[in-house]
Design a protein around this motif. Structure first.
Motif, mmCIF file in Angstrom:
data_model
loop_
_atom_site.group_PDB
_atom_site.id
_atom_site.type_symbol
_atom_site.label_atom_id
_atom_site.label_comp_id
_atom_site.label_asym_id
_atom_site.label_seq_id
_atom_site.Cartn_x
_atom_site.Cartn_y
_atom_site.Cartn_z
ATOM 1 N N LEU A 20 48.404 -3.108 -15.181
ATOM 2 C CA LEU A 20 49.164 -2.521 -16.378
ATOM 3 C C LEU A 20 48.775 -3.252 -17.475
ATOM 4 C CD1 LEU A 20 51.385 -0.702 -17.472
ATOM 5 C CD2 LEU A 20 53.253 -1.992 -16.551
ATOM 6 N N THR A 21 48.991 -4.694 -17.324
ATOM 7 C CA THR A 21 48.710 -5.407 -18.607
ATOM 8 C C THR A 21 47.375 -5.142 -19.267
ATOM 9 O OG1 THR A 21 50.185 -6.917 -17.755
ATOM 10 C CG2 THR A 21 48.646 -7.749 -19.249
ATOM 11 N N GLU A 22 46.175 -4.999 -18.496
ATOM 12 C CA GLU A 22 45.014 -4.714 -18.998
ATOM 13 C C GLU A 22 45.047 -3.235 -19.602
ATOM 14 O OE1 GLU A 22 40.656 -3.775 -17.130
ATOM 15 O OE2 GLU A 22 41.991 -4.594 -16.076
ATOM 16 N N GLU A 52 50.184 4.802 -18.804
ATOM 17 C CA GLU A 52 51.255 5.323 -18.166
ATOM 18 C C GLU A 52 51.144 5.343 -16.752
ATOM 19 O OE1 GLU A 52 51.343 8.923 -20.471
ATOM 20 O OE2 GLU A 52 52.503 8.371 -21.880
ATOM 21 N N THR A 53 49.904 5.566 -16.546
ATOM 22 C CA THR A 53 49.766 5.677 -15.119
ATOM 23 C C THR A 53 49.991 4.229 -14.264
ATOM 24 O OG1 THR A 53 48.134 7.685 -15.410
ATOM 25 C CG2 THR A 53 47.913 6.423 -13.182
ATOM 26 N N ALA A 54 49.265 3.518 -14.764
ATOM 27 C CA ALA A 54 49.461 2.097 -14.503
ATOM 28 C C ALA A 54 50.914 1.609 -14.272
ATOM 29 C CB ALA A 54 48.641 1.185 -15.334
ATOM 30 N N GLU A 55 51.668 1.978 -15.243
ATOM 31 C CA GLU A 55 52.893 1.570 -15.425
ATOM 32 C C GLU A 55 53.728 2.322 -14.057
ATOM 33 O OE1 GLU A 55 56.795 1.481 -18.507
ATOM 34 O OE2 GLU A 55 54.802 2.743 -18.949
ATOM 35 N N GLU A 56 53.512 3.708 -13.972
ATOM 36 C CA GLU A 56 54.229 4.394 -12.812
ATOM 37 C C GLU A 56 53.862 3.809 -11.455
ATOM 38 O OE1 GLU A 56 52.815 8.399 -13.042
ATOM 39 O OE2 GLU A 56 54.049 8.751 -14.743
ATOM 40 N N SER A 57 52.437 3.146 -11.484
ATOM 41 C CA SER A 57 51.897 2.252 -10.188
ATOM 42 C C SER A 57 52.654 1.112 -9.947
ATOM 43 C CB SER A 57 50.423 2.237 -10.231
ATOM 44 O OG SER A 57 49.825 3.298 -10.300
ATOM 45 N N ARG A 58 52.751 0.603 -11.139
ATOM 46 C CA ARG A 58 53.531 -0.963 -11.452
ATOM 47 C C ARG A 58 54.889 -0.726 -11.041
ATOM 48 N NH1 ARG A 58 56.227 -3.858 -15.615
ATOM 49 N NH2 ARG A 58 57.018 -1.748 -16.061
ATOM 50 N N ASP A 59 55.697 0.190 -11.299
ATOM 51 C CA ASP A 59 57.010 0.635 -10.929
ATOM 52 C C ASP A 59 57.221 0.913 -9.485
ATOM 53 O OD1 ASP A 59 57.790 0.302 -13.422
ATOM 54 O OD2 ASP A 59 57.810 2.336 -14.089
ATOM 55 N N THR A 60 56.308 1.696 -8.997
ATOM 56 C CA THR A 60 56.553 2.037 -7.488
ATOM 57 C C THR A 60 56.231 0.678 -6.581
ATOM 58 O OG1 THR A 60 55.341 4.223 -7.944
ATOM 59 C CG2 THR A 60 55.160 3.425 -5.688
ATOM 60 N N ALA A 61 55.396 -0.032 -7.129
ATOM 61 C CA ALA A 61 55.164 -1.354 -6.361
ATOM 62 C C ALA A 61 56.355 -2.082 -6.316
ATOM 63 C CB ALA A 61 53.769 -1.929 -7.017
#
Length: 582
Positions: free
Chosen positions: A147-149, A319-328
């Motif tokens: 997400l940071t990247e 946005e996809t990375a943020e969703e993945s981060r939230d799921t994690a």
């Protein structure tokens, strides 16, 4: 007549009270026996009583007291608050911390269960959850790095897009300046093009008209006259040749030819004008660098569109990375949670069995080394007691919650007060026997001395009349004119007591006694216990010891409290607190 009236009165009372009348008769018999035993111990045999026996007249001494109407019942002493220390866990008991008779407070430990197996299960599950949490943390950290990247890429592509937008805007401005400089020349070219097209159309129309009249055009588009008509061969001409005839264009042909010549001339002029306008435009475009600026603007616009698309894709990736981060992160937070662990920890807490109420331990069923079956212990509040009783259906209409009650028991001396606090709204029993209603009498005194589980007698006081004269119901005789009288001893004659009628007014009554009043009544009067002299006379056997008065009379003092019922034991006959009455 007196005996008939008394019998009728007794029958009426029986009809009104039903079962309680039977109880009353039994109590009267018991009272007589008690009187004999009591008097035998306190009084010597009178000298004038023959050894072979004799008779005496039952009397009561008139005195003021309290008349109470009540119903009676027998019940069991119970605690007003009972709690069982229970558990559905099947672990064996490790310690028992109380014994019967101990006083406990709410929250005190009663016993503990062996939790070694349970604690081992909890530890294994916690270790497993710790591993799962570590894995979830690693996944979360990776998702956060992605997400940071992605967010950095969004910022970079946004900057590129803004730079391309600025370059596009600059190229557009320069192009628009050059376009403004050549716009006039362009207008001339556009006008020349339009004029040339019009002249071309006119030329085509003129050519078609000319050709329709037989004319043609040469390579330059100029008109060529049509050929003259062919002449017939001259007779006798040995060569066989044709003879040309004189030829002239018609007026219509002349007009069509002239129109075509004019159309050609005007078309050529328009074509020359267009070439001149185009030359002027090219010169202006060259002078203003229009072509290069137009190309630069087109390239800048394309670069901006590409940068914009790249930025939009970067945003979607972020946005996809943020969703993945939230799921994690959610997985990480849940990795340390477990319904099974919560259930085991809850069981661990429940393995310490505590008192839910304060009171005394009245039963302990927990045994070290065995699982608890049923209640581990029973705790009862011994300071707040109640008596569980049953009220007959024929009495239920005359009682209500809040009525005062008097409680006696073999385990205490004297009486204690209580209050009728609960009456069941529904009856039990019925059928061939009378129904009853469950009820509770609360003991008012916290230090009553009553013991849980013992029997107690309860009188529910329905009404109280104080400071009145009372006599037994049988002592009252109703006259034919409706008045009532009692018989008072006025002396004796020939060694026998003499009784005379005294008119009275009858007031409140219970099953055994009635209030009487009248101007002639005085405290201390001796009243015959029954208006019927025969019923008041009792025979005494040779071995009986009775308290004899002059003239063969036995005096039984009237109860000072009005005699709500028969005596409960001891003291003067007719005195003391009434027993089972109603």
């Amino acid at each position: 007549m007196s005996k008939i009236k008394t019998a009728c009165a007794g029958a009426a009372a029986f009809a009104g009270r039903h079962k309680k009348a039977v109880i009353a008769l039994a109590l009267l018999a018991a009272a007589a026996a008690a009187a004999a035993l009591f008097l035998r111990g306190r009084f010597a045999r009178p000298a004038n009583l023959p050894a072979a026996g004799g008779s005496y007249v039952r009397t009561v001494t008139l005195q003021k007291g309290t008349l109470e109407d009540s119903i009676s019942a027998t019940g069991t002493v119970q605690s007003s608050e009972v709690s069982n220390v229970t558990t559905d866990l099947k672990y064996t008991v490790k310690t028992v911390d109380v014994q019967v008779g101990d006083s406990v407070e709410e929250g005190d430990v009663i016993c503990t269960l062996d939790t070694s197996e349970l604690e081992e299960s909890i530890q294994k599950l916690q270790e497993s959850l710790a591993d799962a949490k570590a894995t979830a943390q690693t996944q979360y950290e990776k998702a956060q790095a992605s997400l940071t990247e992605a967010e950095e890429n969004v910022k970079s592509t946004y900057d590129d897009m803004k730079e391309a937008e600025d370059e596009r805007d600059s190229a557009k401005s320069a192009y628009e300046t050059a376009a403004a400089a050549v716009s006039g020349y362009q207008a001339e070219v556009d006008a020349a093009n339009a004029d040339l097209l019009a002249k071309l159309n006119a030329r085509q129309s003129a050519l078609a008209a000319w050709q329709a009249l037989g004319g043609s055009v040469d390579a330059n588009g100029d008109p060529v006259d049509p050929p003259a008509p062919t002449a017939e061969p001259a007779p006798g001409d040995p060569s066989g040749g044709e003879q040309a005839a004189a030829f002239a264009l018609t007026a219509e042909q002349e007009a069509a030819k002239a129109a075509l010549v004019t159309a050609n001339s005007e078309y050529q002029a328009a074509e020359q004008a267009l070439q001149t306008a185009q030359a002027n435009l090219q010169a202006a475009q060259s002078a203003s660098s229009y072509t290069s600026l137009s190309s630069a603007y087109t390239q800048a616009q394309t670069a901006y569109e590409q940068a914009k698309t790249t930025y939009e894709n970067a945003v979607k990736t972020s946005e996809t990375a943020e969703e993945s981060r939230d799921t994690a992160l959610e997985s990480y937070n849940k990795a340390g949670e477990s319904d099974e662990l919560e259930d085991l920890q809850s069981q661990l807490e429940k393995c310490t069995l505590k008192a839910e109420t304060s009171g005394k331990v009245t039963a302990v069923n927990a045994t070290v080394g065995s699982a608890v079956d049923g209640a581990a212990a029973t705790i009862q509040d011994t300071d707040h007691l109640k008596i569980a009783i049953s009220i007959a259906e024929y009495d239920i209409g005359s009682v209500s919650e809040g009525m005062r009650a008097v409680i006696t028991s073999d385990v205490i001396d004297g009486e204690i007060s209580g209050t009728l606090t609960q009456i069941s709204p529904t009856a039990s029993g019925g059928g061939s026997s009378s129904s009853t209603f469950s009820a509770e009498v609360t003991v008012d005194d916290e230090n009553s001395g009553l013991l849980i589980g013992t029997n107690a007698k309860v009188q529910i006081i329905q009404s109280t009349t104080e400071d009145v004269f009372t006599v037994p119901l049988d002592a009252i005789e109703e006259q034919e004119d409706g008045t009532s009288v009692i018989y008072v001893r006025t002396g004796e004659e020939d060694g026998e007591p003499v009784f005379e009628q005294v008119q009275v007014t009858v007031g409140a009554s219970n099953d055994y006694y009635a209030e009487v009043s009248g101007a002639d009544l005085e405290e201390g009067m001796i009243v015959r216990a029954s208006a019927d002299p025969e019923e008041a006379t009792e025979e005494v056997g040779g071995s009986s010891d009775m308290m004899m008065m002059g003239g063969g009379e036995v005096v039984i003092a009237a109860p000072a409290d009005g005699g709500a019922a028969m005596p409960s034991g001891g003291g003067n006959m007719g005195g003391g607190r009434p027993g089972m009455g109603g």
